[in-house]
Motif scaffolding. Structure first.
Motif, PDB file in Angstrom:
ATOM      1  N   SER A   1     -20.545  -9.154  85.247  1.00 54.26           N
ATOM      2  CA  SER A   1     -21.249  -7.664  85.572  1.00 54.26           C
ATOM      3  C   SER A   1     -20.389  -6.594  85.551  1.00 54.26           C
ATOM      4  O   SER A   1     -20.575  -5.283  85.849  1.00 54.26           O
ATOM      5  CB  SER A   1     -21.612  -7.867  87.109  1.00 54.26           C
ATOM      6  N   SER A   2     -18.986  -6.703  85.413  1.00 53.30           N
ATOM      7  CA  SER A   2     -17.960  -5.894  85.482  1.00 53.30           C
ATOM      8  C   SER A   2     -17.819  -5.316  84.013  1.00 53.30           C
ATOM      9  O   SER A   2     -17.692  -5.984  82.930  1.00 53.30           O
ATOM     10  CB  SER A   2     -16.475  -6.377  85.561  1.00 53.30           C
ATOM     11  N   GLU A   3     -18.072  -3.766  84.041  1.00 54.79           N
ATOM     12  CA  GLU A   3     -17.836  -2.910  82.770  1.00 54.79           C
ATOM     13  C   GLU A   3     -16.361  -3.387  82.042  1.00 54.79           C
ATOM     14  O   GLU A   3     -16.461  -3.438  80.874  1.00 54.79           O
ATOM     15  CB  GLU A   3     -17.999  -1.706  82.795  1.00 54.79           C
ATOM     16  N   SER A   4     -15.468  -3.504  82.817  1.00 50.92           N
ATOM     17  CA  SER A   4     -14.355  -3.685  82.336  1.00 50.92           C
ATOM     18  C   SER A   4     -14.105  -5.206  81.704  1.00 50.92           C
ATOM     19  O   SER A   4     -13.498  -5.389  80.175  1.00 50.92           O
ATOM     20  CB  SER A   4     -12.947  -3.635  83.484  1.00 50.92           C
TER      21      SER A   4
ATOM     22  N   GLN B   1     -16.588  -6.709  80.426  1.00 51.50           N
ATOM     23  CA  GLN B   1     -17.477  -6.571  79.058  1.00 51.50           C
ATOM     24  C   GLN B   1     -16.657  -5.942  77.863  1.00 51.50           C
ATOM     25  O   GLN B   1     -16.488  -6.375  76.769  1.00 51.50           O
ATOM     26  CB  GLN B   1     -18.780  -5.965  79.222  1.00 51.50           C
ATOM     27  N   GLU B   2     -15.908  -4.843  78.233  1.00 51.06           N
ATOM     28  CA  GLU B   2     -14.812  -4.209  77.426  1.00 51.06           C
ATOM     29  C   GLU B   2     -14.097  -5.150  76.692  1.00 51.06           C
ATOM     30  O   GLU B   2     -13.650  -5.253  75.603  1.00 51.06           O
ATOM     31  CB  GLU B   2     -14.573  -2.961  77.893  1.00 51.06           C
TER      32      GLU B   2
END
Length: 114
Positions: A36-39, A41-42
């Motif tokens: 769920s963390s955008e970081s 995913q990046e």
């Protein structure tokens, strides 16, 4: 003067083809919380192009090494990435090399409660 340490020797790594995540009422899918963390995913998107050290990942996602290291730890615990090798910086410091642990994630819902 050239460094005596290998900077980035080639690594061979073949991630698992697929990992299944089963979501049910009794046992939360921790991996979904990590994802769920955008970081996170990046970081995963960056590792899609190949193995990298934390400092390279941090530069690629424009974040601090400390923040990236936190997410790398969580991604390792969730078995989404794995440490595959050690490289050495020009100053001789060890750098852990990370790679994707799986090519595909499949989310399944437990159907035992139908």
């Amino acid at each position: 003067m050239a460094s005596a340490f290998p900077h980035q020797p080639p690594v061979t790594h073949a991630p698992r083809k697929q990992t299944n995540i089963v979501v049910d009422r009794d046992e939360p899918a921790d991996v979904l919380q990590v994802l769920s963390s955008e970081s996170a995913q990046e970081i995963l998107a960056t590792l899609k192009s190949g193995p990298r050290a934390a400092s390279e990942i941090a530069k690629s996602v424009n974040q601090s090494v400390q923040n990236v290291s936190y997410h790398l730890d969580r991604l390792c615990e969730a078995e989404l990435i794995t440490a595959i090798d050690t490289w050495y910086s020009e100053k001789g410091r060890e750098m852990t090399v990370y790679a994707l642990a799986t090519e595909q994630l499949v989310v399944q819902f437990d159907d035992s409660y139908d």
